[in-house]
Write an enzyme that holds these catalytic residues in place. Structure first.
Site, PDB file in Angstrom:
ATOM      1  N   GLY A   1      -9.104   3.306   7.436  1.00 44.22           N
ATOM      2  CA  GLY A   1      -8.862   4.721   7.702  1.00 44.22           C
ATOM      3  C   GLY A   1      -7.418   5.065   7.964  1.00 44.22           C
TER       4      GLY A   1
ATOM      5  CG  MET B   1     -11.628  -3.547   5.100  1.00 45.26           C
ATOM      6  SD  MET B   1     -10.136  -2.928   4.284  1.00 45.26           S
ATOM      7  CE  MET B   1      -9.387  -1.947   5.595  1.00 45.26           C
TER       8      MET B   1
ATOM      9  CG  HIS C   1      -3.811  -1.771  -1.900  1.00 46.33           C
ATOM     10  ND1 HIS C   1      -4.869  -2.560  -2.313  1.00 46.33           N
ATOM     11  CD2 HIS C   1      -4.277  -1.034  -0.859  1.00 46.33           C
ATOM     12  CE1 HIS C   1      -5.925  -2.329  -1.549  1.00 46.33           C
ATOM     13  NE2 HIS C   1      -5.591  -1.402  -0.661  1.00 46.33           N
TER      14      HIS C   1
ATOM     15  N   GLY D   1      -3.162   3.403   8.427  1.00 44.59           N
ATOM     16  CA  GLY D   1      -2.206   2.308   8.383  1.00 44.59           C
ATOM     17  C   GLY D   1      -1.641   2.030   9.759  1.00 44.59           C
ATOM     18  N   GLY D   2      -0.944   0.907   9.887  1.00 46.74           N
ATOM     19  CA  GLY D   2      -0.229   0.598  11.121  1.00 46.74           C
ATOM     20  C   GLY D   2      -1.086   0.081  12.258  1.00 46.74           C
TER      21      GLY D   2
ATOM     22  CG  HIS E   1      -9.499  -0.380  -0.624  1.00 39.93           C
ATOM     23  ND1 HIS E   1      -8.966  -0.774   0.583  1.00 39.93           N
ATOM     24  CD2 HIS E   1     -10.855  -0.388  -0.453  1.00 39.93           C
ATOM     25  CE1 HIS E   1      -9.941  -1.014   1.437  1.00 39.93           C
ATOM     26  NE2 HIS E   1     -11.092  -0.768   0.836  1.00 39.93           N
TER      27      HIS E   1
ATOM     28  CG  MET F   1     -11.442   2.431   2.208  1.00 43.92           C
ATOM     29  SD  MET F   1     -10.027   2.276   3.315  1.00 43.92           S
ATOM     30  CE  MET F   1      -8.681   2.445   2.119  1.00 43.92           C
TER      31      MET F   1
ATOM     32  CG  ASP G   1      -6.300  -3.060   3.046  1.00 50.59           C
ATOM     33  OD1 ASP G   1      -5.306  -2.776   3.757  1.00 50.59           O
ATOM     34  OD2 ASP G   1      -6.811  -2.250   2.251  1.00 50.59           O
ATOM     35  N   GLY G   2      -4.821  -4.935   5.999  1.00 47.32           N
ATOM     36  CA  GLY G   2      -4.694  -4.462   7.368  1.00 47.32           C
ATOM     37  C   GLY G   2      -3.895  -5.385   8.263  1.00 47.32           C
TER      38      GLY G   2
ATOM     39  CB  SER H   1      -0.898   0.022   1.232  1.00 46.75           C
ATOM     40  OG  SER H   1      -1.513   1.296   1.374  1.00 46.75           O
TER      41      SER H   1
ATOM     42  CG  MET I   1      -8.509   6.330   2.968  1.00 46.63           C
ATOM     43  SD  MET I   1      -7.595   6.226   4.516  1.00 46.63           S
ATOM     44  CE  MET I   1      -6.730   4.669   4.288  1.00 46.63           C
TER      45      MET I   1
ATOM     46  N   GLY J   1       1.380  -2.369   4.161  1.00 51.42           N
ATOM     47  CA  GLY J   1       1.919  -1.023   4.049  1.00 51.42           C
ATOM     48  C   GLY J   1       3.216  -0.881   4.802  1.00 51.42           C
TER      49      GLY J   1
ATOM     50  CG  ASP K   1      -5.196   1.751   1.144  1.00 47.76           C
ATOM     51  OD1 ASP K   1      -6.114   0.946   0.917  1.00 47.76           O
ATOM     52  OD2 ASP K   1      -4.102   1.413   1.643  1.00 47.76           O
TER      53      ASP K   1
END
Length: 232
Positions: free
Chosen positions: A146, A141, A37, A148-149, A70, A72, A177-178, A12, A41, A199, A39
């Site tokens: 919303g 998910m 990827h 990363g990390g 992706h 969101m 993802d996540g 990501s 948002m 990510g 993301d």
């Protein structure tokens, strides 16, 4: 973009150097990633604001392989054509983002792109059962979307396992993802996932000027996931 169930690593760019996106995309591909990827948002559907179609269009020339976008965002339908024109290969929308997800998936495929459906951690599989013939990918998910990390949510492993059984022999990817790391990758791979979004676990320790750690991180995730499949 042909279908196969081999493990694919999709870094990501949310964790990349924002000032060097093009070079970062080139670096992770050179270091062995399979997909890139993105993301997206909107600060509304999720509590963060990231990229739009213009960013996707800017990085597209720097990506040789699959650009996995992706979304969101909510509403989503009005932006599908823009992301398609920006060069996305896969466009994923959330089942929670609007009342007419079937129409959204039709629009993505109508734009000539692979259609993905994303599920938040608190969303069950009932809706998916009626959409599996409309999708090319289901994104589970394993954190709340919303940021990363975040810490991996282990309850989603059973969701992946049940989703894999529902898919059967359909040519549908399961994406995670996540919180994907060499520790969590084997858990979801054994459950049936084949696309692993990571990510910080990919980008940690490296940079455009020193991309070797990207390759080490990608290989560590892939090796752990593939070992779990062999052991299954």
């Amino acid at each position: 973009m042909s279908f196969d169930r081999r493990i694919k690593i999709a870094p990501s760019i949310l964790s990349a150097d924002f000032a060097n996106f093009g070079a970062e995309c080139q670096a992770i591909e050179a270091q062995g990633c399979d997909w890139v990827h993105v993301d997206v948002m909107d600060g509304h559907f999720v509590p963060n604001l990231t990229f739009g179609p213009a960013t996707c269009a800017a990085i597209r020339p720097h990506i040789k392989g699959v650009m996995d976008v992706h979304l969101m965002i909510s509403p989503v339908d009005a932006y599908i054509d823009a992301f398609a024109a920006a060069g996305a290969d896969v466009i994923t929308a959330h089942v929670e983002a609007g009342p007419h997800v079937h129409r959204t998936l039709q629009a993505i495929r109508g734009a000539g792109k692979k259609a993905g459906l994303a599920l938040n951690p608190g969303t069950g599989l009932d809706t998916v059962d009626y959409l599996l013939d409309m999708v090319d990918l289901v994104c589970v998910m394993t954190v709340n979307p919303g940021f990363g990390g975040q810490k991996f949510i282990e309850s989603q492993i059973d969701k992946v396992r049940r989703l894999r059984a529902m898919i059967g022999d359909r040519p549908v990817h399961i994406e995670i993802d996540g919180g994907v790391t060499p520790i969590t990758a084997p858990l979801v791979a054994a459950a049936g996932a084949d696309v692993l979004v990571a990510g910080s676990a990919v980008f940690k320790g490296g940079s455009v000027s020193n991309p070797a750690p990207y390759g080490e991180n990608i290989r560590a995730i892939r090796t752990a996931a593939e070992a779990a499949l062999k052991a299954a």
